[in-house]
Every structure is written in C-alpha cells, then in structure tokens.
Design an enzyme around this catalytic site. Structure first.
Site, PDB file in Angstrom:
ATOM      1  N   CYS A  22      22.419  48.308   7.832  1.00 15.40           N
ATOM      2  CA  CYS A  22      21.047  48.554   7.403  1.00 15.40           C
ATOM      3  C   CYS A  22      20.926  50.072   7.340  1.00 15.40           C
ATOM      4  O   CYS A  22      21.795  50.789   7.839  1.00 15.40           O
ATOM      5  CB  CYS A  22      20.034  48.050   8.425  1.00 15.40           C
ATOM      6  SG  CYS A  22      20.083  46.275   8.688  1.00 15.40           S
ATOM      7  N   ARG A  75      23.309  50.434   1.816  1.00 17.46           N
ATOM      8  CA  ARG A  75      23.531  49.802   3.124  1.00 17.46           C
ATOM      9  C   ARG A  75      22.813  48.450   3.234  1.00 17.46           C
ATOM     10  O   ARG A  75      22.942  47.764   4.253  1.00 17.46           O
ATOM     11  CB  ARG A  75      23.030  50.726   4.249  1.00 17.46           C
ATOM     12  CG  ARG A  75      23.694  52.088   4.260  1.00 17.46           C
ATOM     13  CD  ARG A  75      23.199  52.920   5.422  1.00 17.46           C
ATOM     14  NE  ARG A  75      23.587  52.338   6.689  1.00 17.46           N
ATOM     15  CZ  ARG A  75      24.775  52.479   7.250  1.00 17.46           C
ATOM     16  NH1 ARG A  75      25.703  53.190   6.655  1.00 17.46           N
ATOM     17  NH2 ARG A  75      25.047  51.903   8.409  1.00 17.46           N
ATOM     18  N   TRP A 103      19.724  44.872   5.654  1.00 16.59           N
ATOM     19  CA  TRP A 103      20.751  43.934   5.201  1.00 16.59           C
ATOM     20  C   TRP A 103      20.757  42.848   6.276  1.00 16.59           C
ATOM     21  O   TRP A 103      21.172  43.071   7.405  1.00 16.59           O
ATOM     22  CB  TRP A 103      22.100  44.645   5.102  1.00 16.59           C
ATOM     23  CG  TRP A 103      23.143  43.783   4.497  1.00 16.59           C
ATOM     24  CD1 TRP A 103      23.243  43.424   3.193  1.00 16.59           C
ATOM     25  CD2 TRP A 103      24.227  43.160   5.169  1.00 16.59           C
ATOM     26  NE1 TRP A 103      24.339  42.609   3.028  1.00 16.59           N
ATOM     27  CE2 TRP A 103      24.946  42.433   4.201  1.00 16.59           C
ATOM     28  CE3 TRP A 103      24.668  43.146   6.491  1.00 16.59           C
ATOM     29  CZ2 TRP A 103      26.078  41.691   4.519  1.00 16.59           C
ATOM     30  CZ3 TRP A 103      25.793  42.422   6.802  1.00 16.59           C
ATOM     31  CH2 TRP A 103      26.481  41.704   5.826  1.00 16.59           C
ATOM     32  N   ASN A 122      19.661  49.366  13.258  1.00 16.30           N
ATOM     33  CA  ASN A 122      20.827  48.969  12.459  1.00 16.30           C
ATOM     34  C   ASN A 122      21.882  48.495  13.443  1.00 16.30           C
ATOM     35  O   ASN A 122      22.311  49.262  14.303  1.00 16.30           O
ATOM     36  CB  ASN A 122      21.333  50.173  11.661  1.00 16.30           C
ATOM     37  CG  ASN A 122      22.712  49.927  11.077  1.00 16.30           C
ATOM     38  OD1 ASN A 122      23.043  48.802  10.726  1.00 16.30           O
ATOM     39  ND2 ASN A 122      23.494  50.978  10.966  1.00 16.30           N
ATOM     40  N   GLY A 123      22.293  47.220  13.339  1.00 19.54           N
ATOM     41  CA  GLY A 123      23.322  46.704  14.245  1.00 19.54           C
ATOM     42  C   GLY A 123      23.011  45.287  14.647  1.00 19.54           C
ATOM     43  O   GLY A 123      22.191  44.611  14.023  1.00 19.54           O
ATOM     44  N   GLU A 172      47.011  38.777  -2.871  1.00 25.44           N
ATOM     45  CA  GLU A 172      45.896  39.725  -2.889  1.00 25.44           C
ATOM     46  C   GLU A 172      46.386  41.112  -3.309  1.00 25.44           C
ATOM     47  O   GLU A 172      45.694  41.824  -4.038  1.00 25.44           O
ATOM     48  CB  GLU A 172      45.216  39.760  -1.508  1.00 25.44           C
ATOM     49  CG  GLU A 172      44.082  40.749  -1.366  1.00 25.44           C
ATOM     50  CD  GLU A 172      42.929  40.551  -2.366  1.00 25.44           C
ATOM     51  OE1 GLU A 172      42.914  39.568  -3.108  1.00 25.44           O
ATOM     52  OE2 GLU A 172      42.062  41.441  -2.416  1.00 25.44           O
ATOM     53  N   LYS A 182      44.828  43.107  -6.496  1.00 21.46           N
ATOM     54  CA  LYS A 182      44.228  44.451  -6.368  1.00 21.46           C
ATOM     55  C   LYS A 182      44.851  45.390  -7.378  1.00 21.46           C
ATOM     56  O   LYS A 182      44.167  46.136  -8.059  1.00 21.46           O
ATOM     57  CB  LYS A 182      44.453  45.029  -4.956  1.00 21.46           C
ATOM     58  CG  LYS A 182      43.557  44.555  -3.855  1.00 21.46           C
ATOM     59  CD  LYS A 182      42.101  44.908  -3.965  1.00 21.46           C
ATOM     60  CE  LYS A 182      41.331  43.957  -4.790  1.00 21.46           C
ATOM     61  NZ  LYS A 182      40.762  42.777  -4.245  1.00 21.46           N
ATOM     62  N   GLU A 204      43.884  44.491 -11.094  1.00 20.88           N
ATOM     63  CA  GLU A 204      42.490  44.658 -11.518  1.00 20.88           C
ATOM     64  C   GLU A 204      42.037  46.109 -11.579  1.00 20.88           C
ATOM     65  O   GLU A 204      41.157  46.439 -12.362  1.00 20.88           O
ATOM     66  CB  GLU A 204      41.521  43.785 -10.706  1.00 20.88           C
ATOM     67  CG  GLU A 204      41.288  44.176  -9.285  1.00 20.88           C
ATOM     68  CD  GLU A 204      40.320  43.230  -8.571  1.00 20.88           C
ATOM     69  OE1 GLU A 204      39.484  42.588  -9.228  1.00 20.88           O
ATOM     70  OE2 GLU A 204      40.397  43.146  -7.336  1.00 20.88           O
ATOM     71  N   HIS A 243      63.691  29.969  -9.427  1.00 19.99           N
ATOM     72  CA  HIS A 243      63.469  28.821 -10.318  1.00 19.99           C
ATOM     73  C   HIS A 243      62.919  29.245 -11.674  1.00 19.99           C
ATOM     74  O   HIS A 243      62.371  28.424 -12.395  1.00 19.99           O
ATOM     75  CB  HIS A 243      62.531  27.816  -9.636  1.00 19.99           C
ATOM     76  CG  HIS A 243      63.116  27.256  -8.376  1.00 19.99           C
ATOM     77  ND1 HIS A 243      64.167  26.372  -8.370  1.00 19.99           N
ATOM     78  CD2 HIS A 243      62.845  27.515  -7.071  1.00 19.99           C
ATOM     79  CE1 HIS A 243      64.500  26.074  -7.122  1.00 19.99           C
ATOM     80  NE2 HIS A 243      63.711  26.769  -6.313  1.00 19.99           N
ATOM     81  N   LYS A 256      31.103  42.512 -10.524  1.00 16.01           N
ATOM     82  CA  LYS A 256      31.196  42.279  -9.074  1.00 16.01           C
ATOM     83  C   LYS A 256      30.928  40.815  -8.760  1.00 16.01           C
ATOM     84  O   LYS A 256      31.560  40.234  -7.892  1.00 16.01           O
ATOM     85  CB  LYS A 256      30.187  43.186  -8.353  1.00 16.01           C
ATOM     86  CG  LYS A 256      30.229  43.081  -6.825  1.00 16.01           C
ATOM     87  CD  LYS A 256      31.501  43.682  -6.259  1.00 16.01           C
ATOM     88  CE  LYS A 256      31.624  43.506  -4.754  1.00 16.01           C
ATOM     89  NZ  LYS A 256      33.015  43.673  -4.302  1.00 16.01           N
TER      90      LYS A 256
END
Ligand code: M6R
Length: 608
Positions: free
Chosen positions: A2, A27, A74, A100-101, A481, A485, A488, A504, A603
């Site tokens: 946040c 944030r 958030w 925040n937390g 992954e 990365k 993209e 194969h 996104k």
C-alpha cells in the site's frame, strides 16, 4: 503493498498528500483516503477505487488543514470497499492511522479490544492499530506508538495522528518501507521517495523497529525504548521517473529485486512456530481434505508454469493424482470432474478470460475450486470456493516475475497443507520442509546479490537467436518459465523441453549456433539430466547449466554454470528461476528492447 503519505507544515496538507498518493498508485489502487486535523478533531474522506475518486469527493474541501495523512490501498484483509479504506480511526475518532503491511496477530488483538469495548468499523487488520493507540491515551503519542509496535506482530509501516498532539505525525516501521522528507519548516512521511520528491530531496530512510516524531521543525527518530537513534538525512539526486522505479531502470528489474519481499509477505502468518502450515482461508481441514480423490490445476502462461511445479508437489506430498491443463483447453476436452475433485485455478491478475472460464466450468461440474491470485476481489477470487492470495503487490512489468515466485511458494504451502490434513506426510517431514521454505527469501536475496554475474553471461549471447531450456522432473517448470521469459522480452526463439525428450526429435535442431540452458539442481534425476547435456554438447551446442553449489561434476560439463544455494529439490524452481529472469532481462536490454512493455503482449488477457 500500500502507499502512505503524511505532511506537517504551513501548506494545505491535502495538496501534498493527494498528488503524493497518485505517485504511489503503483503500490495499489483498490481504495484511497485522507485524514486531516481540523481544529481539535480529525476529519476523513475515503473512497473505493482509484485516487481519482477521492479527488472528486474532496471537491475543494480540507483546504485549511496543515497536518494530514493519506493512503492508497492494495487490499489484503477485507475487500476493497470504502469501509475498509484507510485512514482508520481509533477510539471515538481521536486517532487516525494509515498502514502498509500485515498484522499477523490482528485476530487476538481485535478480540482483546472488543472485550474492552472498542467498536470496529472495518474488516481490516489495520484497525486494531488505531484502537490500540486510542487505548493508550494516557501516554504521549510517540510512546503509545512504540508500545503498539511492541505488541503488533508482522510487517508495518504506519503514520499516526492524535487530536491532542496537533502538528505531530508519529511514523514507525518494521518490514515495510518508510521514508521521511525534511523541508524548510515542513516535513513529510511516505512509503517511497517519489511521493515527496518534488517538495524535498532531503530524505531519511527509517530503519526497522524505529519510531519517528515528525513535526514542522524536523524529525526525531527513536528506537522502541525511546532512545534517539542516529538517522541522518541524505540528499537524493534521482529524477522522478527513476525514483518511481526505486532507482532501477525498469519495473521488471525492480520487481525481480522485490522477490524476497514477495515471498516473505506471502509466507507471513502461514507457517506456525511448531512447523505446521496454517491456511485459515481454506475450509479444507481434516475430513474435507480427505474427501478429494483427484486434483486439476489450470492456468495460462507463467501461471501454468507454477501449475507444473504444483503437480510435482501435490502428488509427492498428498499422493493424490494431479492433472494440469492449459486453461484455454481444459473445458473443451470434457474433463471428468465431480464433488470429489479439487480444481486449483492460478491467475496473478485474477481476470484472465481462459482461466476464469475453466474454473467456472469446473465449479458448474461440482468441483471445489481454489483460486490462487494476487488481486484481492478479482473475478477469480469472487467466483472460487476459496482463495489463496499471493502477496506480491502490484506488478507493472508485463513479464510476470515476483507474482510467479509467490505462486510457487503459496502452491507449496497448499500441497503441504493438504498433505498435513490428509495425514499423508509425517509431522517431522513437514517441519523440515517448512524450515527450507523459511530460508527461501534469504537465498533469493543471495542470488540477487550476484546479479552482475548474470549480466556478464547475457552479454555473450546478445546475438544468439536459438535457445533450448531443458530440465527434468520439477525443473521442467523452471526451464519452461526461463524460456517464456526470454522469448517474451527478447524475442529470441527459446524453446522448453523435458531434457529426456530431446532425443525423440528436437535434437535435430541442435548445432553450434544453439545455446542450451540446462536446469539441473541436485536431486533424483541429476545424473540422467547431466547425461542429456552430454548429448547436447556432442552436437556442439553451448551449455549453460544452473546447478547446486558444490556440483563439480556438473560444472565440468558446462561451458558456463550458475551455482545456486542448496534447497529441497521440489523448492528448487523458486531459486532456479531468478538467474533465468535476470539473464532474459539483460539479453533484452542488450538488444535495446522495452522490457516492461514487450511487443504484442498485454499484462492481462481478458479475451478467450
Ligand atoms: O494473470 P494471469 O496469471 O492469469 O496471466 C497469465 C498469462 O497471461 C501471463 O502469465 C503471461 O504469460 C505473462 N506475460 C508471463 O510473463
């Protein structure tokens, strides 16, 4: 994550706080609010949604108040509604708090405060802080906040005002970021420098377990015993854009570096000191966990790679059969689902159309759906029977990084929780695994400390256009992954294969222009994976092997190697993915590309 902003000085506080919050929207932007001191009472304005909504609500008000605090949220505890928006008021409204937390022991503190007669007006963990400060009205505000810091467990950066100390903001920090700005006859509080950079460049970064008394005359920082600590200000010479990215060149690099925090926040309150996994958000204790006879995991893109790891972990620890599906394919193959099926839908955004369609389909067939998402109250969270949130904070870079690592961690917890409740794993084994999970943030930090090593490696492959990422067992997830990365953000051809499958067919593509990245941590398939790398070298490929510290055999075989700290084999993707993210990043940067906004991508993909 946040964002918090505070101001005390001669100017209207709202004119500093609201623009400051806009700079902190990265944030979180679930709700926003402001509290100012008007005469001898606190007035607030709060709105669900973006700061734009708060600005509309303020509409020319609060122009006289010169002390205030604000917040952009958030959501973690409680949905993103006006009722849960900060600032929260304590007692009868004489205290205002922004936070925040995450307060891990909020439930017990809340019960205690309710018993004392405090009335709660939100679903947040934060409100306990406001009432705790109000309960300590016989002490100076700074001392009350110190006492609250001693009592609250978890992560917190707070700014607090109280009506009987006008012109004072007390701010404190443990685990969440907090900076103070020192101006000429004014002072500022913020989660991050961009919020206040246009007003001052003299910044004090507050350390953990410190409490700051902020007035127009300056700032005094103390420890939790009240002793003044040395907290010199420094002059910041960043421009605003650099400051928003925390000094990093791009959001992606910043988010890669935020991964230890994302893991810590995701783990917070979910491992008990006795070594058990605590997932209170899942109504799947005991008999409910034993009622399942199979599991499906559905997701897209990077989240699908988290599903690949989840398959290994859930099968290994629970002995339930697990199938994983690309979400866009799932419902069209008529999967066999019923009330004994657990379906896990993974989506960082919680809005991916294919994943939503898959989980809705599963629910309609009677399956129990658990959503794994980073966004509170997202569509998948609202649809599912239960939600496991990752706590990575908003991710701006299109390429998923910190949300992926948090997905890996929370899915490991899910696997262990199910095993614990089904009795398919010994208590001692869980303790060992929990200890290993607990070490992950520090180990990721250690890898990030060697970021230059990966930049130098990336330089060698600026002009290479053919990469194969190979792994075996759970390392297939890491390799997949790594390949995604790289492709993209750098637009290089980067394919993933299970290493044993190369012979194969795909091995026909291997020659001296190909770089093979082998992900080979210590584990059951180590020797077989190394043999597969011999096959690649025999066809003249260059090899980069991601190995475990001390693996001299692997190092001898590799043209280049990256050594990672030792961990449990099933946890190794959490460490293995980090150098691969950095490698992709540096290759893309070397090609002069925009890593935060790669071509053709969005996104969140809200079309099927
Ligand atoms: O929000 P989601 O996790 O559902 O998104 C799924 C994919 O679209 C996403 O992971 C995508 O592959 C990213 N570009 C990966 O970096």
């Amino acid at each position: 994550m946040c964002g918090i902003v505070g101001y005390v000085g001669p100017r209207p506080a709202r004119d500093i706080i609201v623009p400051g919050l806009e700079r902190l929207e990265y944030r979180g932007y679930d709700s926003a609010g402001i509290a100012v001191l008007e005469g001898d009472h606190i007035v607030t304005e709060r709105r669900a949604g973006r700061i734009e909504a708060l600005k509309g609500a303020l509409n020319g008000r609060f122009t006289d108040a010169t002390t205030g605090i604000g917040h952009t949220r958030w959501a973690t505890h409680g949905p993103p509604t006006e009722r849960n928006a900060h600032p929260h008021l304590g007692g009868k409204g004489e205290v205002a708090v922004v936070h925040n937390g995450i307060i891990e022991n909020h439930a017990s503190l809340r019960a205690e405060l309710v018993a004392e007669g405090f009335e709660f007006r939100s679903d947040t963990d934060t409100e306990v802080l406001a009432h705790l400060v109000a309960a300590l009205d016989d002490r100076p505000l700074a001392e009350a906040v110190r006492e609250v810091m001693r009592r609250a467990e978890g992560a917190l950066a707070v700014a607090v005002m109280r009506t009987d100390e006008p012109g004072v903001i007390v701010a404190a920090r443990r685990g969440s970021p907090l900076v103070l700005g020192v101006g000429d006859g004014e002072a500022f509080v913020a989660s991050d420098m961009p919020a206040i950079l246009e007003h001052t460049r003299e910044m004090v970064v507050v350390d953990d377990d410190c409490v700051a008394i902020v007035t127009a005359d300056g700032v005094i920082v103390t420890d939790l015993d009240g002793a003044v600590v040395d907290a010199p200000s420094r002059t910041v010479d960043w421009d605003l854009e650099a400051a928003e990215k925390g000094g990093f060149d791009d959001f992606m690099l910043k988010e890669i570096h935020e991964q230890p925090t994302a893991i810590r926040d995701t783990l917070r309150g979910r491992l008990d000191p006795a070594g058990r996994v605590v997932l209170d958000e899942l109504p799947l204790g005991g008999r409910a966990a034993r009622s399942f006879d199979k599991v499906f995991v559905v997701a897209c893109g990077t989240s699908y790679h988290a599903a690949m790891m989840a398959k290994y972990a859930i099968e290994r620890w629970t002995r339930l059969p697990v199938e994983i599906d690309i979400a866009s394919e799932f419902r069209y193959r008529d999967p066999v689902l019923d009330e004994h099926t657990l379906v896990v839908g993974i989506s960082q955004s919680g809005e991916t159309a294919d994943t939503l369609a898959a989980t809705r389909y599963a629910k309609a067939q009677g399956a129990f759906v658990v959503a794994v998402t980073n966004v509170v109250d997202s569509s998948i969270a609202r649809d599912a029977d239960a939600v496991l949130y990752t706590r990575s904070g908003p991710e701006i870079g299109v390429a998923a990084t910190k949300t992926f690592i948090a997905q890996l961690v929370v899915l490991q917890l899910l696997a262990l929780f199910l095993a614990q409740e089904r009795g398919s794993i010994s208590a001692g084994r869980i303790v060992g695994l929990v200890e290993a999970i607990d070490k992950l943030p520090g180990q990721v930090e250690e890898i990030l400390g060697r970021a230059n090593e990966f930049e130098a490696l990336a330089e060698k492959w600026q002009d290479v256009n053919d990469f194969f990422f190979l792994g075996r067992g759970v390392s297939c997830a890491t390799a997949a992954e790594g390949a995604l990365k790289l492709k993209e953000i750098s637009y290089a051809r980067a394919e993933y294969y299970p290493a044993g499958e190369m012979k194969h067919g795909p091995i026909a593509l291997i020659d001296d222009e190909v770089v093979v990245v082998g992900v080979i941590p210590q584990g059951d398939l180590h020797a077989k994976a190394l043999a597969n790398m011999e096959e690649m070298r025999a066809r003249d490929a260059s090899t980069l092997l991601v190995l475990t510290d001390g693996d001299t055999e692997g190092q001898e075989l590799a043209d280049h190697s990256i050594l990672l700290p030792r961990t449990e084999e099933l946890l190794s993707p959490v460490l293995g993915v980090v150098p691969l993210q950095l490698l992709s990043y540096w290759i893309a940067k070397g090609r002069g590309l925009d890593v935060d906004k790669p071509r053709n991508l969005a996104k969140t993909v809200t079309v099927e």
